[in-house]
Every structure is written in C-alpha cells, then in structure tokens.
Scaffold this motif. Structure first.
Motif, PDB file in Angstrom:
ATOM      1  N   ARG A 201       3.440  10.692  -9.428  1.00 19.10           N
ATOM      2  CA  ARG A 201       2.658  11.107 -10.595  1.00 19.10           C
ATOM      3  C   ARG A 201       1.891  12.383 -10.349  1.00 19.10           C
ATOM      4  O   ARG A 201       1.502  13.059 -11.293  1.00 19.10           O
ATOM      5  CB  ARG A 201       1.698   9.998 -11.002  1.00 19.10           C
ATOM      6  CG  ARG A 201       2.386   8.787 -11.594  1.00 19.10           C
ATOM      7  CD  ARG A 201       1.390   7.789 -12.165  1.00 19.10           C
ATOM      8  NE  ARG A 201       0.427   7.314 -11.211  1.00 19.10           N
ATOM      9  CZ  ARG A 201       0.593   6.252 -10.412  1.00 19.10           C
ATOM     10  NH1 ARG A 201       1.702   5.563 -10.496  1.00 19.10           N
ATOM     11  NH2 ARG A 201      -0.333   5.877  -9.578  1.00 19.10           N
ATOM     12  N   LYS A 202       1.664  12.724  -9.097  1.00 22.28           N
ATOM     13  CA  LYS A 202       0.901  13.922  -8.727  1.00 22.28           C
ATOM     14  C   LYS A 202       1.680  15.169  -9.131  1.00 22.28           C
ATOM     15  O   LYS A 202       2.888  15.225  -8.958  1.00 22.28           O
ATOM     16  CB  LYS A 202       0.661  13.900  -7.214  1.00 22.28           C
ATOM     17  CG  LYS A 202      -0.225  15.002  -6.717  1.00 22.28           C
ATOM     18  CD  LYS A 202      -0.434  14.851  -5.224  1.00 22.28           C
ATOM     19  CE  LYS A 202      -1.187  16.038  -4.682  1.00 22.28           C
ATOM     20  NZ  LYS A 202      -1.321  15.989  -3.247  1.00 22.28           N
ATOM     21  N   PRO A 203       0.993  16.198  -9.660  1.00 20.49           N
ATOM     22  CA  PRO A 203       1.703  17.443 -10.005  1.00 20.49           C
ATOM     23  C   PRO A 203       2.431  18.018  -8.797  1.00 20.49           C
ATOM     24  O   PRO A 203       1.951  17.932  -7.663  1.00 20.49           O
ATOM     25  CB  PRO A 203       0.581  18.385 -10.453  1.00 20.49           C
ATOM     26  CG  PRO A 203      -0.567  17.494 -10.794  1.00 20.49           C
ATOM     27  CD  PRO A 203      -0.429  16.269  -9.936  1.00 20.49           C
TER      28      PRO A 203
ATOM     29  N   GLU B 205       0.831  -1.203   0.000  1.00 20.46           N
ATOM     30  CA  GLU B 205       0.000   0.000   0.000  1.00 20.46           C
ATOM     31  C   GLU B 205       0.867   1.254   0.000  1.00 20.46           C
ATOM     32  O   GLU B 205       0.574   2.230  -0.697  1.00 20.46           O
ATOM     33  CB  GLU B 205      -0.930   0.008   1.213  1.00 20.46           C
ATOM     34  CG  GLU B 205      -2.038  -1.000   1.123  1.00 20.46           C
ATOM     35  CD  GLU B 205      -2.871  -1.073   2.394  1.00 20.46           C
ATOM     36  OE1 GLU B 205      -2.737  -0.189   3.271  1.00 20.46           O
ATOM     37  OE2 GLU B 205      -3.652  -2.029   2.526  1.00 20.46           O
ATOM     38  N   TYR B 206       1.944   1.235   0.774  1.00 21.71           N
ATOM     39  CA  TYR B 206       2.849   2.383   0.826  1.00 21.71           C
ATOM     40  C   TYR B 206       3.513   2.603  -0.529  1.00 21.71           C
ATOM     41  O   TYR B 206       3.640   3.746  -0.989  1.00 21.71           O
ATOM     42  CB  TYR B 206       3.905   2.197   1.917  1.00 21.71           C
ATOM     43  CG  TYR B 206       4.802   3.392   2.048  1.00 21.71           C
ATOM     44  CD1 TYR B 206       4.364   4.538   2.698  1.00 21.71           C
ATOM     45  CD2 TYR B 206       6.072   3.383   1.484  1.00 21.71           C
ATOM     46  CE1 TYR B 206       5.170   5.647   2.790  1.00 21.71           C
ATOM     47  CE2 TYR B 206       6.885   4.498   1.574  1.00 21.71           C
ATOM     48  CZ  TYR B 206       6.444   5.627   2.235  1.00 21.71           C
ATOM     49  OH  TYR B 206       7.246   6.730   2.317  1.00 21.71           O
ATOM     50  N   LEU B 207       3.923   1.532  -1.198  1.00 21.51           N
ATOM     51  CA  LEU B 207       4.519   1.650  -2.524  1.00 21.51           C
ATOM     52  C   LEU B 207       3.528   2.256  -3.516  1.00 21.51           C
ATOM     53  O   LEU B 207       3.888   3.116  -4.324  1.00 21.51           O
ATOM     54  CB  LEU B 207       5.006   0.295  -3.024  1.00 21.51           C
ATOM     55  CG  LEU B 207       6.238  -0.267  -2.318  1.00 21.51           C
ATOM     56  CD1 LEU B 207       6.473  -1.708  -2.759  1.00 21.51           C
ATOM     57  CD2 LEU B 207       7.448   0.581  -2.590  1.00 21.51           C
ATOM     58  N   ALA B 208       2.287   1.813  -3.445  1.00 24.55           N
ATOM     59  CA  ALA B 208       1.258   2.364  -4.326  1.00 24.55           C
ATOM     60  C   ALA B 208       1.076   3.853  -4.045  1.00 24.55           C
ATOM     61  O   ALA B 208       0.939   4.660  -4.970  1.00 24.55           O
ATOM     62  CB  ALA B 208      -0.060   1.613  -4.143  1.00 24.55           C
ATOM     63  N   PHE B 209       1.088   4.229  -2.771  1.00 26.17           N
ATOM     64  CA  PHE B 209       0.956   5.636  -2.396  1.00 26.17           C
ATOM     65  C   PHE B 209       2.126   6.461  -2.927  1.00 26.17           C
ATOM     66  O   PHE B 209       1.931   7.540  -3.484  1.00 26.17           O
ATOM     67  CB  PHE B 209       0.871   5.764  -0.868  1.00 26.17           C
ATOM     68  CG  PHE B 209       0.918   7.182  -0.382  1.00 26.17           C
ATOM     69  CD1 PHE B 209      -0.176   8.018  -0.538  1.00 26.17           C
ATOM     70  CD2 PHE B 209       2.056   7.683   0.215  1.00 26.17           C
ATOM     71  CE1 PHE B 209      -0.136   9.327  -0.106  1.00 26.17           C
ATOM     72  CE2 PHE B 209       2.107   8.984   0.659  1.00 26.17           C
ATOM     73  CZ  PHE B 209       1.009   9.812   0.497  1.00 26.17           C
TER      74      PHE B 209
END
Length: 121
Positions: free
Chosen positions: A114-116, A104-108
């Motif tokens: 990817r977030k601006p 889950e942390y890796l996905a976060f």
C-alpha cells in the motif's frame, strides 16, 4: 503473451520506455535482449528479480504468465493454515511464536504494497 521476453516487452511498452532505455537502466546488453527475443536464452534469476522490482511486477507473471493469486496445490489439498490462508510449509507444525512472526510479516508486506512506490516521497 507466450514468452518471458514478450511479457518483459509488454512491461517496457506499458512504462513508456524504449528497449534501449530499459537496457541502460538495468545494465542489460542489447545483445542479451536480442537473445531473449530469439529464445536463445532467458534472463538469469538475479536479472529477473531486478526486472520484477523495476516494474513492480510479479515474478510468477514474468516467468510463467500466471497471477500470484492462484492457490498452490499438490494432489487435492490446499496448503493453508488457520484463517489467514498462508502457506504452511506443507503441513509441518509451526510453533505459536513462528505463526505470530508470519502474521506480523504478512501485515508488513501488506503495508509495503500500500505504500507509495516513489522512494523520494
């Protein structure tokens, strides 16, 4: 680029800043910057973290000049678990709940990458 200073100087130029502006924004004295240039000292850990965040650059690259995509090795074995290729605490057995938390942390962290970067948007 051989030194931490040279890599920081490169980042400053890439961002189109003057050294003075960079120092003002990160609360670095020009004297300290001069000491870094002459090899008399290097930035402390906290300052390196600030610089890394400021430029969105890898600490590995700033400190060592290495990309973070390199695999960590000790002897001849890679330190990975299962299919996701994440460090596994040097073969310590993780509980399923701990593995799920790491996934889950890796996905976060992938989402954050990817977030601006503009915090105002």
């Amino acid at each position: 680029m051989q030194s931490i200073y040279e890599r920081i100087e490169y980042l400053i130029k890439q961002k189109g800043l003057t050294k003075k502006s960079f120092c003002e924004q990160l609360n670095i004295s020009t004297g300290n910057m001069g000491d870094w240039k002459r090899g008399k000292s290097t930035p402390g850990t906290h300052k390196l973290i600030e610089i890394s965040a400021f430029f969105n650059a890898s600490l590995d690259w700033i400190i060592l000049g290495k990309n973070t995509t390199e695999i960590l090795r000790e002897g001849r074995e890679d330190y990975f678990f299962e299919h996701i290729g994440q460090l596994n605490c040097q073969n310590a057995e993780l509980l399923p709940k701990e593995k799920e938390f790491i996934k889950e942390y890796l996905a976060f962290t992938e989402y954050r990458k990817r977030k601006p970067t503009d915090e105002n948007s």
